[in-house]
Design a protein around this motif. Structure first.
Motif, mmCIF file in Angstrom:
data_model
loop_
_atom_site.group_PDB
_atom_site.id
_atom_site.type_symbol
_atom_site.label_atom_id
_atom_site.label_comp_id
_atom_site.label_asym_id
_atom_site.label_seq_id
_atom_site.Cartn_x
_atom_site.Cartn_y
_atom_site.Cartn_z
ATOM 1 N N ASP A 1 -26.933 -24.063 -4.283
ATOM 2 C CA ASP A 1 -27.868 -23.934 -3.164
ATOM 3 C C ASP A 1 -27.877 -25.246 -2.382
ATOM 4 O OD1 ASP A 1 -29.917 -23.461 -1.406
ATOM 5 O OD2 ASP A 1 -31.341 -22.732 -2.918
ATOM 6 N N PRO A 2 -26.842 -25.457 -1.547
ATOM 7 C CA PRO A 2 -26.776 -26.725 -0.809
ATOM 8 C C PRO A 2 -27.970 -26.945 0.113
ATOM 9 C CG PRO A 2 -25.092 -25.162 -0.046
ATOM 10 C CD PRO A 2 -25.675 -24.598 -1.291
ATOM 11 N N ALA A 3 -28.563 -25.864 0.624
ATOM 12 C CA ALA A 3 -29.746 -26.023 1.481
ATOM 13 C C ALA A 3 -30.889 -26.643 0.682
ATOM 14 C CB ALA A 3 -30.166 -24.664 2.057
ATOM 15 N N LYS A 4 -31.032 -26.225 -0.550
ATOM 16 C CA LYS A 4 -32.076 -26.803 -1.408
ATOM 17 C C LYS A 4 -31.785 -28.269 -1.685
ATOM 18 C CE LYS A 4 -34.325 -26.296 -5.918
ATOM 19 N NZ LYS A 4 -34.387 -25.501 -7.190
ATOM 20 N N ALA A 5 -30.523 -28.595 -1.935
ATOM 21 C CA ALA A 5 -30.151 -29.984 -2.180
ATOM 22 C C ALA A 5 -30.484 -30.856 -0.973
ATOM 23 C CB ALA A 5 -28.656 -30.073 -2.501
ATOM 24 N N LYS A 6 -30.154 -30.363 0.205
ATOM 25 C CA LYS A 6 -30.455 -31.119 1.423
ATOM 26 C C LYS A 6 -31.952 -31.284 1.609
ATOM 27 C CE LYS A 6 -26.284 -29.602 3.907
ATOM 28 N NZ LYS A 6 -25.754 -28.794 5.040
ATOM 29 N N GLN B 1 -16.543 -34.082 -5.690
ATOM 30 C CA GLN B 1 -16.639 -35.073 -4.620
ATOM 31 C C GLN B 1 -16.780 -34.380 -3.261
ATOM 32 O OE1 GLN B 1 -12.937 -37.247 -3.830
ATOM 33 N NE2 GLN B 1 -14.097 -39.167 -3.901
ATOM 34 N N GLN B 2 -15.981 -33.344 -3.025
ATOM 35 C CA GLN B 2 -16.057 -32.601 -1.762
ATOM 36 C C GLN B 2 -17.376 -31.838 -1.641
ATOM 37 O OE1 GLN B 2 -12.564 -30.126 -1.381
ATOM 38 N NE2 GLN B 2 -11.216 -31.749 -2.114
ATOM 39 N N GLN B 3 -17.833 -31.252 -2.724
ATOM 40 C CA GLN B 3 -19.090 -30.497 -2.692
ATOM 41 C C GLN B 3 -20.281 -31.410 -2.410
ATOM 42 O OE1 GLN B 3 -19.196 -28.470 -6.458
ATOM 43 N NE2 GLN B 3 -17.671 -26.931 -5.870
ATOM 44 N N LEU B 4 -20.291 -32.580 -3.003
ATOM 45 C CA LEU B 4 -21.406 -33.503 -2.785
ATOM 46 C C LEU B 4 -21.391 -34.074 -1.367
ATOM 47 C CD1 LEU B 4 -21.648 -35.502 -6.147
ATOM 48 C CD2 LEU B 4 -22.952 -33.495 -5.404
ATOM 49 N N ARG B 5 -20.229 -34.282 -0.815
ATOM 50 C CA ARG B 5 -20.148 -34.818 0.544
ATOM 51 C C ARG B 5 -20.783 -33.846 1.547
ATOM 52 N NH1 ARG B 5 -17.669 -39.172 2.486
ATOM 53 N NH2 ARG B 5 -17.430 -39.290 4.744
ATOM 54 N N GLN B 6 -20.738 -32.549 1.248
ATOM 55 C CA GLN B 6 -21.318 -31.554 2.144
ATOM 56 C C GLN B 6 -22.843 -31.664 2.250
ATOM 57 O OE1 GLN B 6 -19.878 -27.751 0.796
ATOM 58 N NE2 GLN B 6 -17.726 -28.288 1.108
ATOM 59 N N VAL B 7 -23.471 -32.332 1.274
ATOM 60 C CA VAL B 7 -24.930 -32.521 1.344
ATOM 61 C C VAL B 7 -25.288 -33.977 1.625
ATOM 62 C CG1 VAL B 7 -25.363 -30.562 -0.169
ATOM 63 C CG2 VAL B 7 -25.223 -32.854 -1.162
ATOM 64 N N GLY B 8 -24.251 -34.806 1.940
ATOM 65 C CA GLY B 8 -24.513 -36.182 2.338
ATOM 66 C C GLY B 8 -24.421 -37.214 1.247
ATOM 67 N N VAL B 9 -23.742 -36.873 0.154
ATOM 68 C CA VAL B 9 -23.592 -37.803 -0.977
ATOM 69 C C VAL B 9 -22.143 -38.262 -1.049
ATOM 70 C CG1 VAL B 9 -23.777 -38.087 -3.478
ATOM 71 C CG2 VAL B 9 -25.437 -36.646 -2.256
ATOM 72 N N ASP B 10 -21.949 -39.573 -1.130
ATOM 73 C CA ASP B 10 -20.612 -40.161 -1.231
ATOM 74 C C ASP B 10 -20.318 -40.479 -2.702
ATOM 75 O OD1 ASP B 10 -18.172 -41.434 -0.634
ATOM 76 O OD2 ASP B 10 -19.162 -43.388 -0.547
ATOM 77 N N LEU B 11 -19.393 -39.737 -3.288
ATOM 78 C CA LEU B 11 -18.986 -39.964 -4.673
ATOM 79 C C LEU B 11 -17.606 -40.592 -4.694
ATOM 80 C CD1 LEU B 11 -19.489 -39.486 -7.756
ATOM 81 C CD2 LEU B 11 -18.264 -37.312 -7.477
#
Length: 539
Positions: A356-361, A405-415
């Motif tokens: 749920d990327p919207a929830k993460a954001k 890494q790609q999934q986290l970048r979609q919510v604004g996290v740099d791994l």
């Protein structure tokens, strides 16, 4: 995006109930039915995906190390892979005090180590004392099983009383693990490094006949062995005369060697290679590992992972199904808790781990992490960036983390990915020199949570006190009633998730390629290989 061409599905593991059979194959090579009765003799040639890190069962952590070391050492007890029940091995019976502080084992008579010395209560004492002396840096699993160890008393030649200063309900299951396997006096007297040289002396069905670090290991059948575990499929000596382990890191070479008849079994068989293996009459054996699934341990004292909101946002940011479907294969499962589903007292927390990327954001927005021009969030001048330290002890680690890494970048996290060698990884774990670490730990008991997450255990989160969690982890050690202990372990899984101490990704599975001539190659309770019942047909 990592495409299907990068599908790995190679299975190895890290540094121990019921094994579930999934994908192609089963949990045992051949039934022996069509091949006829078991035939003794022969040399089984096995291809390891990585070199064993140490020949010492007490220090063995990776599956490739344990596949080898398990064969030379017997344990006080064994664990039935189908029921999870603890059964006799070197100990014919045992008693546990009502407060779970004292464990008294009655040993089988007439058992000897491969150097001819007898297995006695003194051997139990010397083995456990030596493990404690090795310490958590060298023997993290064994020392965690012996937490609050007071000592072992040889009541008489065949009666060993093991005492702890605090309740230790997990110890009976721990007594079945290779890390607590009983070793001879000559081995227990050696320092840690010398115990890795391939001359360890146990009472097991095989002995070391050759050990070349990073190249090969040869085991020879122990003549006269007749004290096997109650779980074993037969009594007496092992069927195989020898086992030759060769380190073959390249998956294509391992599979080609199996198909061409140069090897009899291999680690980390790829799903896409199954048709090739099956075309020559072989099969791929699969089983799920109990213990903690693969996941990220955040160091809660460093960088943005200090913020509990960041750790909570990571949970819904991950698309675990995509990790399995894209990077791995059908014998893998998504992680649905802080324990793997094959572990006793596993609690299904999948409802709390949706993609749920919207929830993460939303979580990050509310916590004040604002998206920057490059898409990475910042707060008070700090970028939402952290690194994950990992090794390739599991062949799929890098590809999984690249997709994470790609999934986290979609919510604004740099791994960022910090790939290190296994020795470097171990050193960083011991010093807590990482933002986050990635791995798993295999064990067919929920106490693995205490080993990894307790403030007095490995404490991979480098955390301070969390009274409710600390109390739960301590209470499960004191719970002699299995139902009460299971309830506490389920509570601990929830508390670990609630505090953002683990970001689960996928469950580990084993996939072993076996030739048509390889019969009865079996997994034990912690998804490691047992070669005692294995035999070769058609030779």
């Amino acid at each position: 995006m990592i495409g299907p061409r990068h599908r790995l599905a190679a299975v190895a593991g890290v540094l121990a109930v019921a094994t579930s059979v999934v994908a192609c194959g089963s949990d045992s090579a051949g039934s022996g039915g069509q091949a006829g009765p078991p035939q003794p003799g022969g040399t089984l040639r096995y291809g390891l995906s990585q070199a064993p890190s140490c020949s010492d069962p007490a220090q063995a952590g990776s599956n490739q190390s344990i596949y080898v070391a398990r064969q030379i050492v017997d344990s006080l007890t064994d664990q039935d892979p189908k029921t999870g029940a603890i059964t006799p091995w070197l100990a014919t019976s045992w008693e546990v005090s009502s407060d779970a502080k004292v464990f008294t084992f009655t040993l089988a008579d007439g058992v000897t180590f491969s150097d001819g010395t007898p297995v006695t209560a003194d051997s139990v004492r010397d083995t456990f004392d030596a493990i404690v002396k090795l310490g958590g840096a060298k023997a993290p699993l064994g020392t965690s099983y012996l937490t609050n160890y007071v000592g072992t008393t040889a009541v008489d030649k065949l009666t060993a009383r093991v005492e702890f200063s605090q309740p230790n309900a997990q110890f009976l299951q721990a007594s079945s693990t290779p890390q607590l396997g009983i070793l001879a006096k000559a081995t227990n007297a050696k320092p840690a490094e010398a115990r890795c040289a391939g001359d360890n002396i146990g009472s097991g069905p095989f002995t070391y006949a050759g050990y070349k670090q990073d190249v090969s290991v040869t085991l020879a059948k122990r003549a006269g062995y007749h004290w096997g575990s109650a779980v074993f499929g037969h009594q007496g000596e092992a069927y195989l005369d020898r086992i030759e382990f060769t380190v073959v890191p390249e998956s294509g070479v391992r599979t080609g060697s199996l198909v061409s008849g140069q090897l009899d079994a291999i680690s980390d068989a790829l799903p896409q290679d199954a048709p090739q293996i099956e075309a020559v009459g072989g099969q791929v054996l699969s089983t799920s590992n109990p213990g903690t699934p693969f996941g990220l341990h955040p160091n809660v004292t460093r960088g943005p992972l200090r913020d509990p909101a960041v750790r909570q946002a990571l949970l819904p940011a991950l698309d675990r199904k995509q990790l399995v479907d894209t990077v791995l294969g059908p014998q893998f499962k998504v992680a649905t808790s802080t324990l793997a589903s094959a572990t006793p007292a596993y609690a299904d927390l999948s409802a709390q781990l949706p993609h749920d990327p919207a929830k993460a954001k939303s979580i990050l927005d509310q916590a004040g992490w604002v998206s920057g021009a490059d898409g990475i969030r910042t707060k008070n001048g700090e970028r939402l960036s952290f690194s994950v330290t990992f090794s390739q002890v599991f062949a799929g680690n890098q590809a999984i983390l690249e997709l994470v890494q790609q999934q986290l970048r979609q919510v604004g996290v740099d791994l960022t990915l910090d790939l290190v060698s296994l020795p470097e990884w171990t050193a960083k774990m011991n010093s807590k020199d990482y933002d986050a670490t990635y791995g798993n730990s295999t064990r067919a008991d929920g106490d693995i949570l205490r080993t990894s997450f307790s403030i007095t255990g490995r404490n991979l989160n480098a955390r301070g006190p969390i009274p409710a969690l600390d109390e739960t982890l301590d209470k499960q050690l004191a719970a002699n009633d299995p139902a009460a202990r299971a309830t506490l372990i389920k509570t601990a899984q929830q508390q670990i998730l609630d505090n953002g101490l683990y970001i689960p990704t996928v469950e580990l599975s084993q996939a072993i390629g076996a030739a048509a001539t390889t019969q009865d190659l079996k997994f034990e309770a912690s998804a490691r290989l047992q070669f005692f019942d294995t035999w070769l047909s058609g030779r």
